[in-house]
Design a protein around this motif. Structure first.
Motif, short mmCIF file in Angstrom:
data_model
loop_
_atom_site.label_atom_id
_atom_site.label_comp_id
_atom_site.label_asym_id
_atom_site.label_seq_id
_atom_site.Cartn_x
_atom_site.Cartn_y
_atom_site.Cartn_z
N LEU A 15 -20.58 17.93 39.31
CA LEU A 15 -21.07 17.65 37.96
C LEU A 15 -20.87 16.17 37.65
CD1 LEU A 15 -22.04 18.38 35.06
CD2 LEU A 15 -19.62 18.90 34.53
N CYS A 16 -21.93 15.50 37.21
CA CYS A 16 -21.84 14.14 36.70
C CYS A 16 -22.29 14.15 35.24
CB CYS A 16 -22.74 13.19 37.51
SG CYS A 16 -22.29 13.04 39.24
N TYR A 17 -21.55 13.46 34.40
CA TYR A 17 -21.92 13.42 32.98
C TYR A 17 -21.59 12.05 32.42
CZ TYR A 17 -16.92 14.20 32.15
OH TYR A 17 -15.55 14.08 32.14
N ASN A 18 -22.17 11.76 31.27
CA ASN A 18 -21.93 10.48 30.60
C ASN A 18 -21.32 10.77 29.24
OD1 ASN A 18 -21.95 7.97 29.46
ND2 ASN A 18 -24.11 7.54 29.84
N SER A 19 -20.02 10.50 29.11
CA SER A 19 -19.33 10.81 27.86
C SER A 19 -19.81 9.95 26.70
CB SER A 19 -17.82 10.66 28.04
OG SER A 19 -17.49 9.33 28.44
N ALA A 20 -20.61 8.90 26.99
CA ALA A 20 -21.14 8.05 25.93
C ALA A 20 -22.60 8.34 25.63
CB ALA A 20 -20.99 6.58 26.32
N SER A 21 -23.15 9.39 26.22
CA SER A 21 -24.57 9.70 26.01
C SER A 21 -24.81 10.26 24.60
CB SER A 21 -25.08 10.69 27.06
OG SER A 21 -24.45 11.94 26.90
N ASP A 26 -17.00 16.29 23.03
CA ASP A 26 -15.77 16.55 23.78
C ASP A 26 -15.73 18.00 24.25
OD1 ASP A 26 -14.94 13.96 23.43
OD2 ASP A 26 -13.69 14.39 21.67
N GLY A 27 -15.36 18.18 25.49
CA GLY A 27 -15.25 19.53 26.03
C GLY A 27 -16.53 20.09 26.61
N LEU A 28 -17.61 19.27 26.60
CA LEU A 28 -18.88 19.79 27.10
C LEU A 28 -18.81 20.13 28.58
CD1 LEU A 28 -21.84 20.46 26.56
CD2 LEU A 28 -22.42 18.09 27.09
N GLU A 29 -18.10 19.31 29.35
CA GLU A 29 -17.98 19.60 30.77
C GLU A 29 -17.29 20.94 31.02
OE1 GLU A 29 -14.81 16.47 29.74
OE2 GLU A 29 -16.85 17.02 29.14
N GLU A 30 -16.32 21.28 30.16
CA GLU A 30 -15.66 22.58 30.29
C GLU A 30 -16.63 23.72 29.95
OE1 GLU A 30 -14.24 20.02 28.79
OE2 GLU A 30 -12.41 19.64 29.95
N GLN A 31 -17.49 23.48 28.94
CA GLN A 31 -18.50 24.49 28.59
C GLN A 31 -19.46 24.73 29.75
OE1 GLN A 31 -20.42 24.07 24.68
NE2 GLN A 31 -18.86 22.55 24.15
N ILE A 32 -19.87 23.65 30.41
CA ILE A 32 -20.76 23.79 31.55
C ILE A 32 -20.08 24.56 32.67
CG2 ILE A 32 -21.94 22.49 33.38
CD1 ILE A 32 -22.47 20.29 31.30
N ALA A 33 -18.81 24.22 32.95
CA ALA A 33 -18.07 24.89 34.01
C ALA A 33 -17.89 26.38 33.70
CB ALA A 33 -16.70 24.22 34.20
N GLU A 34 -17.59 26.71 32.46
CA GLU A 34 -17.39 28.11 32.08
C GLU A 34 -18.70 28.90 32.20
OE1 GLU A 34 -15.80 27.92 28.17
OE2 GLU A 34 -13.85 27.13 28.82
N ARG A 35 -19.79 28.27 31.84
CA ARG A 35 -21.09 28.96 31.91
C ARG A 35 -21.45 29.26 33.37
NH1 ARG A 35 -23.78 28.83 27.12
NH2 ARG A 35 -25.69 30.07 27.10
N LEU A 36 -21.14 28.34 34.25
CA LEU A 36 -21.40 28.55 35.68
C LEU A 36 -20.44 29.59 36.25
CD1 LEU A 36 -22.06 24.92 36.95
CD2 LEU A 36 -23.73 26.75 36.67
N ALA A 38 -19.24 32.11 34.91
CA ALA A 38 -19.68 33.45 34.55
C ALA A 38 -20.67 34.01 35.56
CB ALA A 38 -20.31 33.44 33.15
N ALA A 39 -21.31 33.11 36.33
CA ALA A 39 -22.25 33.54 37.38
C ALA A 39 -21.63 33.33 38.76
CB ALA A 39 -23.55 32.75 37.26
N ASP A 40 -20.29 33.26 38.81
CA ASP A 40 -19.55 33.08 40.07
C ASP A 40 -19.90 31.77 40.76
OD1 ASP A 40 -18.12 35.52 39.92
OD2 ASP A 40 -19.87 36.60 40.67
N LEU A 41 -20.19 30.77 39.97
CA LEU A 41 -20.43 29.42 40.49
C LEU A 41 -19.31 28.50 40.02
CD1 LEU A 41 -24.24 29.13 39.80
CD2 LEU A 41 -23.20 28.94 42.04
N ASN A 42 -18.81 27.66 40.91
CA ASN A 42 -17.73 26.76 40.56
C ASN A 42 -18.13 25.32 40.79
OD1 ASN A 42 -15.76 28.83 39.97
ND2 ASN A 42 -15.71 29.24 42.18
N ILE A 43 -17.63 24.43 39.91
CA ILE A 43 -17.85 23.00 40.08
C ILE A 43 -16.70 22.45 40.91
CG2 ILE A 43 -17.95 20.79 38.88
CD1 ILE A 43 -19.26 22.23 36.54
N ALA A 44 -17.04 21.91 42.07
CA ALA A 44 -16.02 21.42 42.99
C ALA A 44 -15.43 20.09 42.54
CB ALA A 44 -16.61 21.28 44.39
#
Length: 290
Positions: A15-21, A26-36, A38-44
């Motif tokens: 996952l690459c993100y821009n915290s200044a976009s 705040d916490g959006l990366e955690e939301q993305i990780a949690e959503r994945l 739930a489908a048994d996908l993990n962000i390495a």
């Protein structure tokens, strides 16, 4: 279709993100990780463009990464794609900036959570990434050539909330847009003989669409500046100049040419070749056309 096929055959995802976009919270990366998850996908691994060096082709290839998810604006996505040329994986862009022009081109539903759900369900298709190229610069959505590109500097100052800098850069952009040096399209010979303050190139399904932006009076000047500041070019007065796969532009008086590439600024020599190309990178999309 590309997405998870079974719990034992999961892709390696970064996952690459821009915290200044524009739309980062705040916490959006955690939301993305949690959503994945739930489908048994993990962000390495995760990268923040504001504090981390974004991965390049060698890094991603060495780690055998299959998919890189990027949340940010067109400029963030452009910077990452430029670094990943030569990598044989797939990019999943999530809208997170001001305009998100590429994401609107790729997805029917242009919300990051809906796109992520479609990916997790295996409903997205790999698609060859088309770009506009001018020298070493590539654009994933649009390129503006000419002194009107200087308005992008004022837009950046607005993002940074620097009022005095906005006034200074907007004044400079105003003078340059009104006085030139204008840009002419010399191959093929199209558009106004005197050239334009700005020539815009847009990806358009198999070619690039060309628009010449002009200003015949004070009202046109105001409209053009506001159109660029708000990233809504449709409000600016312009000539529709058709489509092409390759053009040559030249600045009058052999001056340097200002560029705005996916919202980011650059400068090149007095002659610019702009071409439509297929980049050796794939992106995931819900729209079928390639």
């Amino acid at each position: 279709m590309t997405g998870p096929s079974s719990p034992t055959d999961q892709p390696t995802v970064w996952l690459c993100y821009n915290s200044a976009s524009g739309s980062h919270v705040d916490g959006l990366e955690e939301q993305i990780a949690e959503r994945l998850a739930a489908a048994d996908l993990n962000i390495a691994r995760s990268f923040d463009a504001q504090s981390d060096e974004l991965p390049d082709a060698g890094m991603a290839s060495g780690a055998k990464v299959d998919v890189i998810i990027v949340h940010g604006g067109d400029g963030t996505l452009n910077g990452l794609v430029s670094r990943l040329i030569g990598w044989d994986g797939t990019i999943l862009p999530l809208p997170g900036g001001t305009a998100n022009l590429l994401c609107h081109e790729l997805f029917e539903e242009c919300e990051w959570d809906a796109i992520l759900d479609h990916y997790a369900a295996g409903k997205l298709t790999p698609r060859n990434l088309k770009v506009l190229r001018c020298s070493e610069h590539i654009a994933l959505a649009e390129m503006l050539v000419g002194p009107a590109a200087l308005w992008a500097d004022a837009r950046e100052e607005i993002r940074n909330k620097e009022a005095s800098a906005v006034i200074a850069t907007a004044t400079d952009a105003a003078v340059q847009s009104a006085e030139g040096p204008f840009v002419q399209i010399i191959e093929p010979e199209i558009g106004r003989e005197e050239g334009y303050p700005g020539v815009r190139f847009i990806l358009d399904y198999g070619a690039m669409k060309i628009e010449g932006y002009w200003q015949d009076g004070f009202l046109d000047f105001i409209k053009q500046g506001l159109a660029i500041l708000t990233h809504d070019f449709r409000q600016g007065p312009h000539d529709d100049l058709g489509t092409a796969k390759w053009v040559v532009c030249r600045a009058r008086d052999d001056a340097e040419i200002e560029l705005m590439v996916d919202g980011e600024r650059a400068t090149i020599s007095s002659t610019a070749e702009i071409s439509y190309e297929t980049l050796g990178i794939k992106v995931l999309a819900s729209k079928a056309r390639d």
